[in-house]
Design a protein around this motif. Structure first.
Motif, PDB file in Angstrom:
ATOM      1  N   ASN A 161       0.804  -1.210   0.261  1.00 53.25           N
ATOM      2  CA  ASN A 161       0.182   0.281   0.009  1.00 53.25           C
ATOM      3  C   ASN A 161       0.982   1.582   0.045  1.00 53.25           C
ATOM      4  N   VAL A 162       0.357   2.580  -0.768  1.00 45.29           N
ATOM      5  CA  VAL A 162       1.385   3.124  -0.864  1.00 45.29           C
ATOM      6  C   VAL A 162       0.025   4.531  -1.780  1.00 45.29           C
ATOM      7  N   THR A 163       0.094   5.626  -0.716  1.00 38.48           N
ATOM      8  CA  THR A 163      -1.016   6.601  -1.589  1.00 38.48           C
ATOM      9  C   THR A 163       0.707   8.580  -1.226  1.00 38.48           C
ATOM     10  N   VAL A 164       0.515   9.046  -3.156  1.00 38.76           N
ATOM     11  CA  VAL A 164       0.723   9.823  -2.840  1.00 38.76           C
ATOM     12  C   VAL A 164      -0.103  11.087  -3.028  1.00 38.76           C
ATOM     13  N   LYS A 165      -0.001  12.021  -2.634  1.00 34.86           N
ATOM     14  CA  LYS A 165      -0.821  13.391  -2.775  1.00 34.86           C
ATOM     15  C   LYS A 165      -0.183  13.961  -3.840  1.00 34.86           C
ATOM     16  N   LYS A 166      -1.230  15.183  -4.613  1.00 34.71           N
ATOM     17  CA  LYS A 166      -1.543  16.217  -5.009  1.00 34.71           C
ATOM     18  C   LYS A 166       0.193  16.939  -4.236  1.00 34.71           C
ATOM     19  N   GLY A 167       1.258  16.866  -4.905  1.00 36.61           N
ATOM     20  CA  GLY A 167       1.974  18.431  -4.078  1.00 36.61           C
ATOM     21  C   GLY A 167       2.754  17.542  -2.948  1.00 36.61           C
ATOM     22  N   GLU A 168       3.193  16.428  -3.424  1.00 34.36           N
ATOM     23  CA  GLU A 168       3.554  15.557  -1.831  1.00 34.36           C
ATOM     24  C   GLU A 168       4.889  14.515  -2.285  1.00 34.36           C
ATOM     25  N   PHE A 195      13.076  16.518  -7.567  1.00 35.94           N
ATOM     26  CA  PHE A 195      12.039  16.720  -7.771  1.00 35.94           C
ATOM     27  C   PHE A 195      10.928  17.382  -6.628  1.00 35.94           C
ATOM     28  N   ARG A 196      12.319  17.413  -5.987  1.00 32.12           N
ATOM     29  CA  ARG A 196      10.941  18.624  -4.480  1.00 32.12           C
ATOM     30  C   ARG A 196      10.463  19.968  -4.842  1.00 32.12           C
ATOM     31  N   GLU A 197      11.440  20.386  -5.994  1.00 30.05           N
ATOM     32  CA  GLU A 197      10.727  21.574  -7.146  1.00 30.05           C
ATOM     33  C   GLU A 197       9.556  20.641  -7.890  1.00 30.05           C
ATOM     34  N   PHE A 198       9.562  19.660  -7.950  1.00 33.46           N
ATOM     35  CA  PHE A 198       8.508  19.726  -8.900  1.00 33.46           C
ATOM     36  C   PHE A 198       6.910  19.465  -8.387  1.00 33.46           C
ATOM     37  N   ALA A 199       7.120  18.593  -6.717  1.00 33.94           N
ATOM     38  CA  ALA A 199       6.138  18.482  -6.071  1.00 33.94           C
ATOM     39  C   ALA A 199       5.903  19.734  -5.220  1.00 33.94           C
ATOM     40  N   GLY A 252       2.874  18.856  -8.500  1.00 34.01           N
ATOM     41  CA  GLY A 252       3.055  17.498  -9.081  1.00 34.01           C
ATOM     42  C   GLY A 252       3.131  16.102  -7.806  1.00 34.01           C
ATOM     43  N   GLY A 253       3.376  14.985  -8.140  1.00 32.09           N
ATOM     44  CA  GLY A 253       3.635  13.954  -7.119  1.00 32.09           C
ATOM     45  C   GLY A 253       4.659  13.430  -7.394  1.00 32.09           C
ATOM     46  N   GLU A 304      18.152   8.006   4.750  1.00 28.85           N
ATOM     47  CA  GLU A 304      18.643   9.605   4.191  1.00 28.85           C
ATOM     48  C   GLU A 304      18.761  10.810   3.959  1.00 28.85           C
ATOM     49  N   LEU A 305      18.453  10.728   2.834  1.00 33.11           N
ATOM     50  CA  LEU A 305      18.788  10.762   1.896  1.00 33.11           C
ATOM     51  C   LEU A 305      16.948  11.283   1.660  1.00 33.11           C
ATOM     52  N   ALA A 306      16.448  10.174   1.485  1.00 38.95           N
ATOM     53  CA  ALA A 306      14.690  10.150   1.213  1.00 38.95           C
ATOM     54  C   ALA A 306      13.893  11.406   2.651  1.00 38.95           C
ATOM     55  N   LEU A 307      14.894  11.136   3.601  1.00 40.78           N
ATOM     56  CA  LEU A 307      13.948  11.804   4.868  1.00 40.78           C
ATOM     57  C   LEU A 307      14.743  13.751   5.387  1.00 40.78           C
ATOM     58  N   GLU A 308      15.782  13.537   3.514  1.00 34.73           N
ATOM     59  CA  GLU A 308      15.252  15.267   3.549  1.00 34.73           C
ATOM     60  C   GLU A 308      14.527  16.303   2.812  1.00 34.73           C
ATOM     61  N   VAL A 309      14.341  15.040   2.110  1.00 37.81           N
ATOM     62  CA  VAL A 309      13.246  16.384   1.220  1.00 37.81           C
ATOM     63  C   VAL A 309      12.063  15.387   0.348  1.00 37.81           C
ATOM     64  N   SER A 310      12.051  14.396   1.643  1.00 41.35           N
ATOM     65  CA  SER A 310      10.248  13.825   1.271  1.00 41.35           C
ATOM     66  C   SER A 310       9.550  14.187   2.522  1.00 41.35           C
ATOM     67  N   ASP A 311       8.261  13.819   2.222  1.00 43.62           N
ATOM     68  CA  ASP A 311       7.235  14.080   3.018  1.00 43.62           C
ATOM     69  C   ASP A 311       6.632  13.376   3.881  1.00 43.62           C
ATOM     70  N   ARG A 312       6.678  12.018   3.083  1.00 49.77           N
ATOM     71  CA  ARG A 312       6.492  10.457   4.124  1.00 49.77           C
ATOM     72  C   ARG A 312       7.295   9.885   3.278  1.00 49.77           C
TER      73      ARG A 312
END
Ligand SMILES: Nc1ncnc2c1ncn2[C@@H]1O[C@H](COP(=O)(O)OP(=O)(O)O)[C@@H](O)[C@H]1O
Ligand SMILES: [Mg+2]
Lengths: 333, 308
Positions: free
Chosen positions: B35-42, B191-195, B199-200, B209-217
């Protein structure tokens, strides 16, 4: 370094390799024929003559054929004549070897070229289609046909063809390259093609199987490559993927295989020429071997090695010219 | 379902048909209850050890699973349930794929024409040049062959290729390995700018570590299953995390002591009946041997019988 220059250097390098290989082949053949029980004098005077020969005559003949000179000297004599275009005189045809090979080569070349082009093109298409329709009916048909034919002996297929199309149906002549009893000046191109057809067909039908199977394998590999997945993931249609990525990536190994398979076609032509009594190089080679015609045998060995290795040479050269990794890689070296 | 949900993957499972010892046909279920969900802007990062099914998720979303595989479950895009045909229409247009390595480019074709998808219209050339200069790719890149690209260039070529159309979702499979830290951060910044523009992004990586720096979830995969969906901010403290495996990952981070977890992810064929993490779990109990339901805790979800 400029790309053109680098490619030229690359080509010269493989050309030099080709010449060295030919030199090696000629040495090996020369030595093999010298140590083999083939005796040119017996061949020249015949069995009966041999029994009644005078010792002086024998000595004369031995020196005429150079059997009293050391092997190395004989080889260098042969080589220096060879590079001047003199391959000696055929003992069975009583003609200069170069003339015998010349005539035969044209016949064989027509046969092999037809089979080579036909099997290459048809085999490639069948292989591509089978590869992209993997597991479906088309694929099974192509695969079945290819496996069946790949395991069929060439001479057997030649005999079947001969029996069906020449003996029973009488559509084609049963042998030779021209009609019997017709003046050479009256032989038409149609006659030549009519005689060429069955041997060429036999050789092609066998060749198709190999090319189709190889191309099919390669096509399946290519269709599972990352770049094909990516093209799909970007919404490209199967047709577009085939056109822009598939064919391009399959044709390079296919062409290489095609040039490298000249040896096989040549081998097949020896058998087919024998069955159809087609007067080509292969048939001459068999005759020369059976009757101990060492100058002719040597000439044919070197010429056919040149043919086969030229195929490999062209295959390598094409890689260098077509594949950007080699072409541009050379420049960056 | 909220309209803001761009992508929702529900109970995805993927299995492969194979042959055991050449004769007996077997089904290998490599993904189960994903299961995984991506919202707009996320931007959602999917993390998990190698072999946990991350790439298969990406390949499912783009309809490029191998022929001997079957996928089940529901995938919604902007609220619409997808099937093979719809994926076919969306991929390359609304859903863009950013692959991992340069092998995803045809070695015999110049980079430019591949980015343009062999289109010969002036519009494509213009857009491609614009994107190349936006991503700091030298103009000559157009004429290079893939083997002449550096790792960083290849990454930016893939980004340009993704942006040739106007995607709503980018699925990036390990877009950073082989890049040094600065280049990796730089590439993730795009990618962050795109979100941020609405975008998603589904970012697949094994670099937490890298994921934590840029991701929301962060969605945590283990042995083909989603064990937790957490907020990046939850990783500030172990107590905010829900699943024992996520906690173990947290403890393995350099700033938290580099503590390794004993054991390895089970191989598909020896997956335990109940909780897939049970054999390695520090709080294992008999509850873990039966089927575990997905729970929602602190707005995140977790697949654990004893999660708090
Ligand atoms: N073509 C295949 N056939 C059988 N099993 C596969 C195939 N592709 C992947 N798998 C299995 O699926 C699991 C997940 O693979 P993958 O999604 O590539 O992992 P990740 O990207 O997380 O490293 C692995 O255990 C792998 O062995
Ligand atoms: Mg992967």
């Amino acid at each position: 370094m400029k790309t053109g220059h680098a490619v030229a250097v690359y080509l010269v390098k493989i050309l030099v390799k080709l010449l060295l290989v030919l030199l090696a082949v000629s040495i090996i053949c020369f030595v093999l024929i010298s140590v083999s029980p083939v005796d040119p004098i017996r061949m020249y005077v015949g069995e009966v003559g041999m029994r009644n020969i005078q010792p002086e005559t024998l000595a004369k003949l031995e020196s005429y054929f150079g059997l009293d000179t050391p092997l190395t000297i004989r080889y260098f004599n042969w080589l220096s004549d060879f590079v001047r275009g003199d391959m000696g005189t055929s003992l069975i045809y009583r003609q200069p070897v170069i003339d015998v090979i010349g005539v035969r080569f044209v016949n064989s070349f027509a046969l092999m070229l037809t089979a080579w082009l036909f099997s290459g093109i048809l085999g490639f298409f069948l292989g591509v289609i089978a590869g992209i329709r993997r597991g479906r009916l088309t694929d099974k048909l192509v695969k079945g046909y290819s496996l069946l034919l790949a395991s069929t002996p060439t001479f057997w297929l030649a005999l079947v063809m001969l029996m069906v199309f020449a003996v029973w149906l009488k559509w084609f002549p049963i042998g030779l390259s021209v009609p019997i009893g017709v003046d050479a000046s009256k032989v038409t191109i149609f006659d030549t093609l009519h005689h060429l057809f069955l041997p060429a067909l036999t050789l092609s039908v066998i060749g198709v199987a190999n090319i189709a199977l190889h191309t099919r394998e390669k096509m399946i590999d290519v269709m599972a490559e990352d770049y094909v997945l990516y093209a799909k993931a970007r919404g490209k249609s199967t047709f577009s993927i085939l056109r822009h990525h598939g064919i391009r990536n399959v044709i390079l190994p296919a062409i290489t295989l095609q040039f490298a398979s000249i040896g096989e076609i040549f081998g097949g032509s020896v058998l087919v020429e024998q069955v159809f009594s087609y007067p080509g190089l292969g048939q001459a080679a068999v005759n020369a071997g059976l009757s101990g015609d060492s100058p002719l045998l040597l000439g044919i060995a070197v010429i056919s090695a040149a043919l086969v290795f030229s195929g490999n040479f062209i295959a390598n050269a094409l890689y260098g010219i077509i594949d950007p990794r080699i072409r541009r890689g050379l420049k960056n070296d | 379902m909220s309209q803001k949900e761009l992508l929702k993957v529900e109970n995805l499972s993927v299995s492969f048909t194979g042959y055991e010892r050449g004769f007996r046909q077997i089904d290998l279920q490599v993904i189960e209850n994903l299961n995984v969900t991506v919202k707009k802007g996320e931007m959602v990062a999917v993390v998990g050890a190698s072999g946990s099914g991350k790439s298969l998720l990406a390949h499912t979303l783009l309809g490029i699973l191998p022929p001997n595989s079957t996928a089940c479950g529901n995938i919604y895009f902007e609220g619409e349930l997808l099937n093979a045909q719809k994926i076919n229409q969306l991929r390359g247009k609304e859903i863009a794929f950013v692959p991992q390595s340069v092998t995803y480019l045809d070695p015999l074709k110049k980079v430019g024409s591949q980015v343009r998808k062999d289109k010969k219209v002036i519009e494509s050339y213009r857009k491609q040049q614009e994107l190349f200069s936006f991503y700091d790719l030298p103009a000559k890149t157009d004429n290079l062959y893939p083997f002449e690209l550096s790792g960083g260039m290849a990454r930016r070529v893939f980004l340009s290729a993704a942006m040739m159309e106007t995607p709503k979702l980018i699925v990036a499979d390990e877009p950073t390995p082989g890049l040094h830290l600065e280049a990796a951060k730089n590439s993730l910044k795009h990618f962050r700018e795109f979100a941020d523009k609405g975008g998603g992004v589904l970012l697949i990586t094994h670099d937490i570590e890298l994921a934590l720096e840029v991701s929301d979830r962060i969605a945590v995969f283990y042995a083909g299953t989603t064990v937790e969906e957490a907020f990046a901010s939850d990783f500030q403290s172990e107590n905010l995390l829900r699943h024992p495996y996520t906690k173990a990952l947290w403890r393995a981070l350099p700033q938290n002591g580099f503590a390794p977890t004993p054991g390895v992810q089970p191989y598909v064929k020896d997956k335990p009946q109940g909780c897939v993490y049970a054999p390695r779990c520090s709080v294992y109990s008999s509850k873990c041997n039966s089927k575990i339901p997905m729970q929602t805790i602190r707005n995140g979800s977790v697949l654990c019988a004893c999660a708090k």
